[in-house]
Each structure stands twice: as C-alpha cells, then as structure tokens.
Design an enzyme around this catalytic site. Structure first.
Site, PDB file in Angstrom:
ATOM      1  N   GLY A  46       0.824  -1.143  -0.023  1.00 46.29           N
ATOM      2  CA  GLY A  46      -0.201  -0.081   0.014  1.00 46.29           C
ATOM      3  C   GLY A  46       1.001   1.349  -0.155  1.00 46.29           C
ATOM      4  O   GLY A  46       2.171   1.169   0.383  1.00 46.29           O
ATOM      5  N   GLN A  51       2.816   9.983   2.072  1.00 41.70           N
ATOM      6  CA  GLN A  51       3.921   9.205   1.988  1.00 41.70           C
ATOM      7  C   GLN A  51       4.862   9.836   1.020  1.00 41.70           C
ATOM      8  O   GLN A  51       6.313   9.759   1.123  1.00 41.70           O
ATOM      9  CB  GLN A  51       4.070   7.722   2.014  1.00 41.70           C
ATOM     10  CG  GLN A  51       3.371   7.210   3.427  1.00 41.70           C
ATOM     11  CD  GLN A  51       3.289   5.672   3.211  1.00 41.70           C
ATOM     12  OE1 GLN A  51       2.200   5.314   2.554  1.00 41.70           O
ATOM     13  NE2 GLN A  51       4.092   5.056   3.885  1.00 41.70           N
ATOM     14  N   CYS A  91       5.647  -0.495   7.744  1.00 39.02           N
ATOM     15  CA  CYS A  91       5.330   0.895   7.052  1.00 39.02           C
ATOM     16  C   CYS A  91       6.717   1.413   6.391  1.00 39.02           C
ATOM     17  O   CYS A  91       7.514   1.402   6.852  1.00 39.02           O
ATOM     18  CB  CYS A  91       4.898   1.845   8.246  1.00 39.02           C
ATOM     19  SG  CYS A  91       4.523   3.437   7.251  1.00 39.02           S
ATOM     20  N   LEU A  92       6.508   1.851   5.016  1.00 39.98           N
ATOM     21  CA  LEU A  92       7.489   2.019   4.129  1.00 39.98           C
ATOM     22  C   LEU A  92       8.026   3.420   4.780  1.00 39.98           C
ATOM     23  O   LEU A  92       9.445   3.812   4.445  1.00 39.98           O
ATOM     24  CB  LEU A  92       7.262   2.260   2.794  1.00 39.98           C
ATOM     25  CG  LEU A  92       6.541   0.910   2.007  1.00 39.98           C
ATOM     26  CD1 LEU A  92       6.072   1.302   0.619  1.00 39.98           C
ATOM     27  CD2 LEU A  92       7.557  -0.247   2.074  1.00 39.98           C
ATOM     28  N   HIS A 133      -4.647   1.259   7.342  1.00 36.14           N
ATOM     29  CA  HIS A 133      -3.368   1.915   7.678  1.00 36.14           C
ATOM     30  C   HIS A 133      -3.128   3.352   6.738  1.00 36.14           C
ATOM     31  O   HIS A 133      -2.508   4.107   7.117  1.00 36.14           O
ATOM     32  CB  HIS A 133      -2.156   0.681   7.416  1.00 36.14           C
ATOM     33  CG  HIS A 133      -0.879   1.135   7.510  1.00 36.14           C
ATOM     34  ND1 HIS A 133      -0.132   0.740   8.375  1.00 36.14           N
ATOM     35  CD2 HIS A 133      -0.066   1.921   6.680  1.00 36.14           C
ATOM     36  CE1 HIS A 133       1.390   1.262   8.169  1.00 36.14           C
ATOM     37  NE2 HIS A 133       1.240   2.076   7.054  1.00 36.14           N
ATOM     38  N   GLU A 134      -3.548   3.178   5.417  1.00 34.59           N
ATOM     39  CA  GLU A 134      -3.225   4.018   4.546  1.00 34.59           C
ATOM     40  C   GLU A 134      -4.190   5.294   4.604  1.00 34.59           C
ATOM     41  O   GLU A 134      -3.617   6.360   4.581  1.00 34.59           O
ATOM     42  CB  GLU A 134      -3.701   3.447   2.848  1.00 34.59           C
ATOM     43  CG  GLU A 134      -2.808   2.269   2.437  1.00 34.59           C
ATOM     44  CD  GLU A 134      -1.148   2.500   3.046  1.00 34.59           C
ATOM     45  OE1 GLU A 134      -0.537   3.782   2.997  1.00 34.59           O
ATOM     46  OE2 GLU A 134      -0.458   1.416   3.254  1.00 34.59           O
ATOM     47  N   HIS A 137      -2.570   7.491   7.028  1.00 33.20           N
ATOM     48  CA  HIS A 137      -1.496   8.400   6.654  1.00 33.20           C
ATOM     49  C   HIS A 137      -2.163   9.444   6.107  1.00 33.20           C
ATOM     50  O   HIS A 137      -1.767  10.608   6.384  1.00 33.20           O
ATOM     51  CB  HIS A 137      -0.814   7.748   5.730  1.00 33.20           C
ATOM     52  CG  HIS A 137       0.186   6.722   5.931  1.00 33.20           C
ATOM     53  ND1 HIS A 137       1.305   7.225   6.293  1.00 33.20           N
ATOM     54  CD2 HIS A 137       0.582   5.376   5.705  1.00 33.20           C
ATOM     55  CE1 HIS A 137       2.146   6.250   6.670  1.00 33.20           C
ATOM     56  NE2 HIS A 137       1.760   4.987   6.074  1.00 33.20           N
TER      57      HIS A 137
HETATM   58  O1  K1U Z   1       1.853   2.437   3.999  1.00 29.93           O
HETATM   59  C1  K1U Z   1       2.637   1.736   4.015  1.00 29.93           C
HETATM   60  O2  K1U Z   1       4.003   2.265   4.487  1.00 29.93           O
HETATM   61  C2  K1U Z   1       2.936   0.577   3.191  1.00 29.93           C
HETATM   62  C3  K1U Z   1       2.857  -0.589   4.144  1.00 29.93           C
HETATM   63  C4  K1U Z   1       1.368  -0.956   4.225  1.00 29.93           C
HETATM   64  C5  K1U Z   1       1.033  -2.029   5.337  1.00 29.93           C
HETATM   65  C6  K1U Z   1       1.814  -3.275   5.658  1.00 29.93           C
HETATM   66  C7  K1U Z   1       1.475  -3.923   6.535  1.00 29.93           C
HETATM   67  C8  K1U Z   1       0.260  -3.868   7.303  1.00 29.93           C
HETATM   68  C9  K1U Z   1      -0.348  -2.658   7.065  1.00 29.93           C
HETATM   69  C10 K1U Z   1      -0.223  -1.920   6.081  1.00 29.93           C
HETATM   70  C11 K1U Z   1       3.726  -1.854   3.425  1.00 29.93           C
HETATM   71  O3  K1U Z   1       3.398  -2.145   2.433  1.00 29.93           O
HETATM   72  S1  K1U Z   1       5.077  -2.338   4.730  1.00 29.93           S
HETATM   73  C12 K1U Z   1       5.812  -3.680   3.509  1.00 29.93           C
HETATM   74  C13 K1U Z   1       4.987  -4.729   3.353  1.00 29.93           C
HETATM   75  O4  K1U Z   1       4.048  -4.926   4.387  1.00 29.93           O
HETATM   76  C14 K1U Z   1       5.170  -5.934   2.575  1.00 29.93           C
HETATM   77  C15 K1U Z   1       6.104  -6.055   1.322  1.00 29.93           C
HETATM   78  C16 K1U Z   1       6.285  -6.996   0.921  1.00 29.93           C
HETATM   79  C17 K1U Z   1       5.424  -7.985   0.679  1.00 29.93           C
HETATM   80  C18 K1U Z   1       4.427  -8.378   1.715  1.00 29.93           C
HETATM   81  C19 K1U Z   1       4.304  -7.085   2.652  1.00 29.93           C
HETATM   82 ZN    ZN Z   2       2.775   3.172   6.092  1.00 33.31          ZN
END
Ligand code: K1U
Ligand code: ZN
Length: 174
Positions: A46, A51, A91-92, A133-134, A137
């Site tokens: 996401g 972000q 979270c990225l 989560h998004e 943000h």
């Molecule tokens: O919002 C963001 O920073 C993105 C975030 C979203 C998220 C992940 C997990 C739970 C809730 C929301 C991410 O994508 S973090 C990376 C991640 O979870 C992932 C990356 C590659 C494959 C699978 C998952």
């Molecule tokens: Zn995030």
C-alpha cells in the site's frame, strides 16, 4: 529506480492532513501510476499520497502475490466497520520496524476510482488492515502512534541513528 521519494518518520510532513481531491484528471492518473511503481518497487502492499509528500486524499494498494489486483481509492470514507483483528504491520515510512496493531476485521469503504467513478469496496483480512493503515496516513497518523510513548521514542532513536549512519556512509563514498 523508484519514481517517488518516500518520506520517513519522524519527518513532520507525514503529519499533514490530506485535502479532498476535486478533479480526477490526467495529472492525477500520472501520480497514481508513479505511486504504484514506487509501491511495487519498495516493495509494499500500500502507499498513501502523504508518504510521497502529496497532501491529497489518495491511496493505492495491492495485497495480491502477483501484483494483479491494484486498488485506487480517492477521497476514501469508511461507511461500515465490523469485528477486530490484530496484525503485524510494517510501514515504508518507518523502515525496519513492525508492531502488532488492532484494527477492524472488515470494512466497507467508498471513494472514487482512477476514472473519477464512485466505488464501494468490501475488504477483510490484510486488505482491510492495509486500507485502514493508508487512511491513517491521509490523516497524518502513523502506526507507531498506537504504541506507548516509550516505544515510539525508541523507534524514533533507532531511525535517527539509521539515518545518521546512512548519511555518514554516503559522505565516505562520495
Ligand atoms: O503504508 C505503507 O507504508 C505500506 C505498508 C502497508 C501495510 C503493511 C502491512 C500492514 C499494514 C499496512 C507496507 O506495504 S510495508 C511492507 C509490507 O508489508 C510487505 C512488503 C512486501 C510483501 C508483503 C508485505
Ligand atoms: Zn505506512
């Protein structure tokens, strides 16, 4: 190379509340494409416009393994929520940190798609977590805000140290 730079905690710009989008035009569709590219490249499931330092109500998501279920939500609004689930979130914008966060298990969310058409999405499990989560943000809220002040301070220190080391490494190799 990812198209867009992702802001990192504790950057204050992540605290900005996103404004509603009035017009869905080609410029917005270009931003949406760039956000997907940045999200897949990260990799993530996401990404909220906040972000990438764009303070408008837009998020993209794709929780599929094959990256073939992209979701765009413009001006998202949760109209129903049900149950609770606890999921390990990342979270990225808060790299290397994960935490168990409790959110609604199932949501119904309305908004516009990339063509400006009204859509309604029923989401559960990981997609429901990701959309919530998004949407946080877009309100300037991060998953670390659900942690205790002490844990949040530890996250801040860890990421400040990481940023300092990255800067020093860049200076040495310049
Ligand atoms: O919002 C963001 O920073 C993105 C975030 C979203 C998220 C992940 C997990 C739970 C809730 C929301 C991410 O994508 S973090 C990376 C991640 O979870 C992932 C990356 C590659 C494959 C699978 C998952
Ligand atoms: Zn995030």
């Amino acid at each position: 190379m990812p198209k867009l730079q992702i802001l990192e905690f504790p950057d204050e710009r992540l605290r900005t509340k996103a404004a509603p989008i009035e017009v869905v035009d080609d410029a917005l569709r270009t931003l949406i494409g760039d956000m997907f590219e940045t999200m897949y490249d990260a990799p993530g499931i996401g990404l909220a416009a906040t972000q990438v330092d764009v303070h408008r109500q837009l998020l993209v998501a794709d929780v599929s393994e094959d990256h073939d279920e992209p979701i765009v939500l413009i001006n998202p609004q949760i109209i129903e929520r049900e149950g609770v689930q606890t999921c390990s979130e990342g979270c990225l914008s808060v790299p290397t940190i994960t935490a168990d966060i409790t959110r609604a298990e199932r949501i119904v969310v309305t908004g516009l798609n990339r063509n400006g058409e009204s859509i309604t999405i029923e989401a559960d499990d990981l997609l429901a977590v990701c959309i919530q989560h998004e949407m946080d943000h877009l309100q300037g809220k991060l998953f670390v805000d659900y942690l205790s002040p002490l844990k949040r301070q530890m996250v801040r220190k860890k990421l400040e140290k990481r940023a300092r080391l990255e800067r020093e490494t860049a200076e040495v190799s310049a």
